[in-house]
Design an enzyme around this catalytic site. Structure first.
Site, short mmCIF file in Angstrom:
data_model
loop_
_atom_site.label_atom_id
_atom_site.label_comp_id
_atom_site.label_asym_id
_atom_site.label_seq_id
_atom_site.Cartn_x
_atom_site.Cartn_y
_atom_site.Cartn_z
CB SER A 39 2.88 -1.50 4.15
OG SER A 39 3.58 -2.37 5.07
CG HIS A 86 6.77 -4.19 1.60
ND1 HIS A 86 5.34 -4.58 1.51
CD2 HIS A 86 6.79 -3.02 2.48
CE1 HIS A 86 4.71 -4.28 2.24
NE2 HIS A 86 5.47 -3.19 2.93
#
Length: 292
Positions: A109, A261
């Site tokens: 991320s 994610h």
């Protein structure tokens, strides 16, 4: 999720880099020739996000996970500049002080943007990049928001707002497999919210964080890069991964089906194997992009 049977003790250390002290976990490899992998977490996370992945890598690599300043157990410094570029500089300084070279940066991320900044600043210390659910094209916070961050009690208000939110629902938003949201997972990810100075550091990050690298900046990065993205990523959509793959000159993209994610929590064994496959390829050869 698959979990490796052999548990690992966490070898935790602290080191001062410049004017800030960081926490890192160093899973030393007895083979002195083993390549160093530095794991860089994302926003609102810490080394804990790599806990399922690390056991699958330590047999082959010298694995090191770091807490960026302001996160996890690293210092919540009032002097540190919380920008992506400065995070990248810190990672490079850490590598230099440890005497490593030919390092692989594994960023998740926001940690992916940190890895990209490090690559642009000094490519000599880095061999390859592996970017997992990498963020991209996020602009700098607007002036009104930054100005509001200087108001009295802004930090207190932010803390109250975050702590009142349902951590379970937040974790459900970063995972495709809802069964992974256990009491232990909630406890571990909530822990850093209770660290003294954490929310003050978040505010500094809000003020200091520049926008993500622009296409022409991404285009200047020549390191071989593996992008891995979940098709059900609700935080950083797959379109971002595809766009990064187009703007980076030497990248390939792998897409995991039915994955959110936090790929390291959901698919650690598959992720480790793709990392090993990528690192076994010649370092300077133009990568073939994987169609998705």
């Amino acid at each position: 999720m698959e979990t490796k049977n052999t548990p690992l003790l966490t070898p935790a250390f602290r080191k001062k880099i410049g004017d800030v002290t960081i926490h890192y976990e160093d899973f030393h490899q007895p083979n002195p020739e083993a390549q160093v992998l530095i794991l860089i977490h994302g926003f609102l996370s810490s080394t804990i996000s790599f806990r399922q992945l690390i056991p699958y890598l330590t047999d082959d690599y010298h694995v090191v996970a770091i807490d960026l300043p302001g996160f996890g157990k690293s210092e919540k410094s009032k002097r540190f500049t919380y920008s992506l570029a400065n995070y990248g500089k810190l990672v490079l300084s850490f590598i230099e002080e440890m005497g490593w070279s030919n390092v692989v940066l594994v960023g998740h991320s926001m940690g992916g943007q940190v890895a990209l900044h490090a690559s642009r600043q000094d490519g000599k210390l880095i061999d390859k990049l592996i970017l997992i659910g990498c963020c991209g094209y996020i602009k700098r916070a607007g002036t009104p928001i930054i100005c509001c961050s200087y108001l009295p009690f802004f930090s207190w208000g932010l803390k109250q707002w975050v702590l009142k939110k349902d951590i379970k629902n937040n974790l459900s938003g970063v995972l495709h497999n809802m069964n992974l949201v256990t009491d232990e997972l909630i406890r571990d990810y909530r822990a850093q919210f209770l660290e003294e100075g954490f929310f003050d550091s978040l505010i500094r990050l809000l003020r200091h964080r520049e926008g993500d690298l622009k296409p022409f900046e991404l285009n200047s990065i020549l390191h071989p890069i593996l992008l891995i993205h979940g098709d059900d990523d609700q935080v950083i959509p797959l379109t971002t991964g595809k766009r990064l793959n187009g703007d980076l000159k030497n990248s390939r993209l792998i897409v995991y089906k039915d994955t959110g994610h936090l790929i390291m929590e959901e698919k650690p064994k598959e992720l480790a194997q793709d990392i090993k496959n990528f690192l076994s390829l010649p370092g300077k050869k133009k990568a073939i992009q994987t169609p998705v």
